[in-house]
Design a protein around this motif. Sequence first.
Motif, PDB file in Angstrom:
ATOM      1  N   TYR A 115     -49.821 -50.525 -12.121  1.00 32.83           N
ATOM      2  CA  TYR A 115     -50.697 -50.111 -11.023  1.00 32.83           C
ATOM      3  C   TYR A 115     -51.540 -48.888 -11.362  1.00 32.83           C
ATOM      4  O   TYR A 115     -52.619 -48.711 -10.800  1.00 32.83           O
ATOM      5  CB  TYR A 115     -49.855 -49.821  -9.771  1.00 32.83           C
ATOM      6  CG  TYR A 115     -49.074 -51.028  -9.316  1.00 32.83           C
ATOM      7  CD1 TYR A 115     -49.662 -51.992  -8.495  1.00 32.83           C
ATOM      8  CD2 TYR A 115     -47.763 -51.233  -9.746  1.00 32.83           C
ATOM      9  CE1 TYR A 115     -48.957 -53.120  -8.096  1.00 32.83           C
ATOM     10  CE2 TYR A 115     -47.052 -52.361  -9.349  1.00 32.83           C
ATOM     11  CZ  TYR A 115     -47.652 -53.300  -8.535  1.00 32.83           C
ATOM     12  OH  TYR A 115     -46.967 -54.420  -8.151  1.00 32.83           O
ATOM     13  N   PHE A 116     -51.049 -48.052 -12.262  1.00 32.57           N
ATOM     14  CA  PHE A 116     -51.793 -46.868 -12.685  1.00 32.57           C
ATOM     15  C   PHE A 116     -51.279 -46.412 -14.048  1.00 32.57           C
ATOM     16  O   PHE A 116     -50.223 -46.866 -14.506  1.00 32.57           O
ATOM     17  CB  PHE A 116     -51.654 -45.732 -11.667  1.00 32.57           C
ATOM     18  CG  PHE A 116     -50.232 -45.448 -11.236  1.00 32.57           C
ATOM     19  CD1 PHE A 116     -49.306 -44.888 -12.099  1.00 32.57           C
ATOM     20  CD2 PHE A 116     -49.806 -45.757  -9.949  1.00 32.57           C
ATOM     21  CE1 PHE A 116     -47.995 -44.628 -11.713  1.00 32.57           C
ATOM     22  CE2 PHE A 116     -48.492 -45.513  -9.540  1.00 32.57           C
ATOM     23  CZ  PHE A 116     -47.594 -44.945 -10.435  1.00 32.57           C
ATOM     24  N   ARG A 117     -52.017 -45.531 -14.686  1.00 30.92           N
ATOM     25  CA  ARG A 117     -51.575 -44.977 -15.968  1.00 30.92           C
ATOM     26  C   ARG A 117     -50.619 -43.810 -15.713  1.00 30.92           C
ATOM     27  O   ARG A 117     -51.043 -42.771 -15.201  1.00 30.92           O
ATOM     28  CB  ARG A 117     -52.772 -44.481 -16.786  1.00 30.92           C
ATOM     29  CG  ARG A 117     -53.674 -45.587 -17.291  1.00 30.92           C
ATOM     30  CD  ARG A 117     -54.784 -45.024 -18.172  1.00 30.92           C
ATOM     31  NE  ARG A 117     -55.711 -44.201 -17.421  1.00 30.92           N
ATOM     32  CZ  ARG A 117     -55.895 -42.894 -17.618  1.00 30.92           C
ATOM     33  NH1 ARG A 117     -55.212 -42.245 -18.550  1.00 30.92           N
ATOM     34  NH2 ARG A 117     -56.764 -42.221 -16.899  1.00 30.92           N
ATOM     35  N   PRO A 118     -49.339 -43.943 -16.052  1.00 27.87           N
ATOM     36  CA  PRO A 118     -48.416 -42.821 -15.864  1.00 27.87           C
ATOM     37  C   PRO A 118     -48.623 -41.790 -16.988  1.00 27.87           C
ATOM     38  O   PRO A 118     -48.615 -42.142 -18.165  1.00 27.87           O
ATOM     39  CB  PRO A 118     -47.037 -43.468 -15.953  1.00 27.87           C
ATOM     40  CG  PRO A 118     -47.239 -44.762 -16.648  1.00 27.87           C
ATOM     41  CD  PRO A 118     -48.661 -45.149 -16.529  1.00 27.87           C
ATOM     42  N   ILE A 119     -48.820 -40.544 -16.598  1.00 28.85           N
ATOM     43  CA  ILE A 119     -48.980 -39.456 -17.569  1.00 28.85           C
ATOM     44  C   ILE A 119     -47.848 -38.457 -17.328  1.00 28.85           C
ATOM     45  O   ILE A 119     -47.763 -37.852 -16.259  1.00 28.85           O
ATOM     46  CB  ILE A 119     -50.346 -38.765 -17.419  1.00 28.85           C
ATOM     47  CG1 ILE A 119     -51.478 -39.774 -17.656  1.00 28.85           C
ATOM     48  CG2 ILE A 119     -50.462 -37.588 -18.386  1.00 28.85           C
ATOM     49  CD1 ILE A 119     -52.868 -39.225 -17.396  1.00 28.85           C
ATOM     50  N   ILE A 120     -46.973 -38.312 -18.309  1.00 27.87           N
ATOM     51  CA  ILE A 120     -45.806 -37.446 -18.178  1.00 27.87           C
ATOM     52  C   ILE A 120     -46.007 -36.183 -19.007  1.00 27.87           C
ATOM     53  O   ILE A 120     -46.037 -36.235 -20.238  1.00 27.87           O
ATOM     54  CB  ILE A 120     -44.521 -38.174 -18.650  1.00 27.87           C
ATOM     55  CG1 ILE A 120     -44.386 -39.550 -17.982  1.00 27.87           C
ATOM     56  CG2 ILE A 120     -43.300 -37.291 -18.389  1.00 27.87           C
ATOM     57  CD1 ILE A 120     -44.251 -39.527 -16.491  1.00 27.87           C
ATOM     58  N   MET A 121     -46.169 -35.060 -18.346  1.00 22.28           N
ATOM     59  CA  MET A 121     -46.380 -33.790 -19.041  1.00 22.28           C
ATOM     60  C   MET A 121     -45.038 -33.081 -19.225  1.00 22.28           C
ATOM     61  O   MET A 121     -44.256 -32.967 -18.280  1.00 22.28           O
ATOM     62  CB  MET A 121     -47.313 -32.888 -18.235  1.00 22.28           C
ATOM     63  CG  MET A 121     -48.654 -33.499 -17.882  1.00 22.28           C
ATOM     64  SD  MET A 121     -49.660 -33.943 -19.335  1.00 22.28           S
ATOM     65  CE  MET A 121     -49.902 -32.329 -20.091  1.00 22.28           C
ATOM     66  N   ARG A 122     -44.793 -32.579 -20.446  1.00 30.87           N
ATOM     67  CA  ARG A 122     -43.550 -31.869 -20.725  1.00 30.87           C
ATOM     68  C   ARG A 122     -43.810 -30.451 -21.233  1.00 30.87           C
ATOM     69  O   ARG A 122     -43.608 -30.147 -22.410  1.00 30.87           O
ATOM     70  CB  ARG A 122     -42.709 -32.647 -21.738  1.00 30.87           C
ATOM     71  CG  ARG A 122     -42.105 -33.934 -21.193  1.00 30.87           C
ATOM     72  CD  ARG A 122     -41.221 -34.588 -22.239  1.00 30.87           C
ATOM     73  NE  ARG A 122     -40.548 -35.772 -21.722  1.00 30.87           N
ATOM     74  CZ  ARG A 122     -39.743 -36.549 -22.451  1.00 30.87           C
ATOM     75  NH1 ARG A 122     -39.526 -36.247 -23.725  1.00 30.87           N
ATOM     76  NH2 ARG A 122     -39.163 -37.603 -21.921  1.00 30.87           N
ATOM     77  N   PRO A 123     -44.266 -29.564 -20.360  1.00 33.70           N
ATOM     78  CA  PRO A 123     -44.496 -28.181 -20.785  1.00 33.70           C
ATOM     79  C   PRO A 123     -43.191 -27.413 -20.899  1.00 33.70           C
ATOM     80  O   PRO A 123     -42.155 -27.833 -20.385  1.00 33.70           O
ATOM     81  CB  PRO A 123     -45.359 -27.622 -19.651  1.00 33.70           C
ATOM     82  CG  PRO A 123     -44.889 -28.386 -18.447  1.00 33.70           C
ATOM     83  CD  PRO A 123     -44.606 -29.780 -18.955  1.00 33.70           C
ATOM     84  N   GLY A 124     -43.243 -26.270 -21.572  1.00 31.20           N
ATOM     85  CA  GLY A 124     -42.092 -25.369 -21.632  1.00 31.20           C
ATOM     86  C   GLY A 124     -42.276 -24.283 -20.593  1.00 31.20           C
ATOM     87  O   GLY A 124     -42.901 -24.504 -19.547  1.00 31.20           O
ATOM     88  N   PHE A 125     -41.785 -23.076 -20.892  1.00 35.53           N
ATOM     89  CA  PHE A 125     -41.954 -21.951 -19.977  1.00 35.53           C
ATOM     90  C   PHE A 125     -43.440 -21.618 -19.887  1.00 35.53           C
ATOM     91  O   PHE A 125     -44.119 -21.444 -20.891  1.00 35.53           O
ATOM     92  CB  PHE A 125     -41.177 -20.733 -20.485  1.00 35.53           C
ATOM     93  CG  PHE A 125     -41.287 -19.546 -19.572  1.00 35.53           C
ATOM     94  CD1 PHE A 125     -40.420 -19.389 -18.507  1.00 35.53           C
ATOM     95  CD2 PHE A 125     -42.280 -18.596 -19.777  1.00 35.53           C
ATOM     96  CE1 PHE A 125     -40.535 -18.300 -17.655  1.00 35.53           C
ATOM     97  CE2 PHE A 125     -42.405 -17.499 -18.932  1.00 35.53           C
ATOM     98  CZ  PHE A 125     -41.526 -17.355 -17.866  1.00 35.53           C
TER      99      PHE A 125
END
Length: 277
Positions: free
Chosen positions: A192-202
């Motif tokens: 249904y949509f493009r999942p974008i998973i962001m994994r930043p640190g502190f």
Amino acid sequence: MAPKFVVFGGNGFLGKRICQNAVTAGYQVVSVSRSGKVPHSTELNDKQWIQEVQWTAADIFKPDSYHALLKDAANVVHSLGILLENENYKKTLSKSPTTGSKSSLFSLGAGPNPLRKSSPYFTYEMMNKQSAIILANTFKQEIIKKGKKEQAKINERSFTYISADKGFPMIPSGYINSKREAEIEIERMHEYFRPIIMRPGFMFDEHRNAIGPRSFIHSALELLYCGNKFLLQNKLQFMNDLIRPTVSTQQVSHSILTKVEDSNFKGIVTLEEILKT
């Protein structure tokens, strides 16, 4: 009309920088938060873009309060979450050690506490996981209502989830587990949509020089990271996993916009990738 960009938690520490970048990129930006308040800033540049954002109040656990905002949205961002289930940590760390005044220096993307202390929602399961799944499902349902022709335009839509690089020392495993579980559920909606998973640190903000807990933690982490890099030369893997680089909210928000505008991208964006953009 410019594409609509909806940021849940848009008045938070990271959320407001996402809104700023989206405005600069020419999007029609809507910030959704429990209070709907405009973030306070004394910077002239902030005041200019803040006027371009629609600041709206809604309860993320009650889709009826915001589903209409998603009806014509092209991009949705979930920038909410808690580091500890005990809300008192923000009260303690939001005071400057020199002045005792309150600040939002330690809120990791959520800004002011979104829920009251007695709220049953203030848990990893609800804030880090279920709130994101509820929002993603609501976005999905609005897409389904448009019919198969619109559903097929997957590349034109994105759902961004602000996850985390790794867990933190002395932070319960439930924190990172709830993030990873949310990632799995969101990625399952890729039809249904493009999942974008962001994994930043502190995270720290490049434009905020106030002395406070976040500033001290940032300095300490940078010192440890430099020590591991130049003294130990990153030879010990367990140290590399433990001591991670910090990243600015500007870098994270810029990376989000880059991935959103890449119609072929979907999936996880690691801390290392964020630092390169």
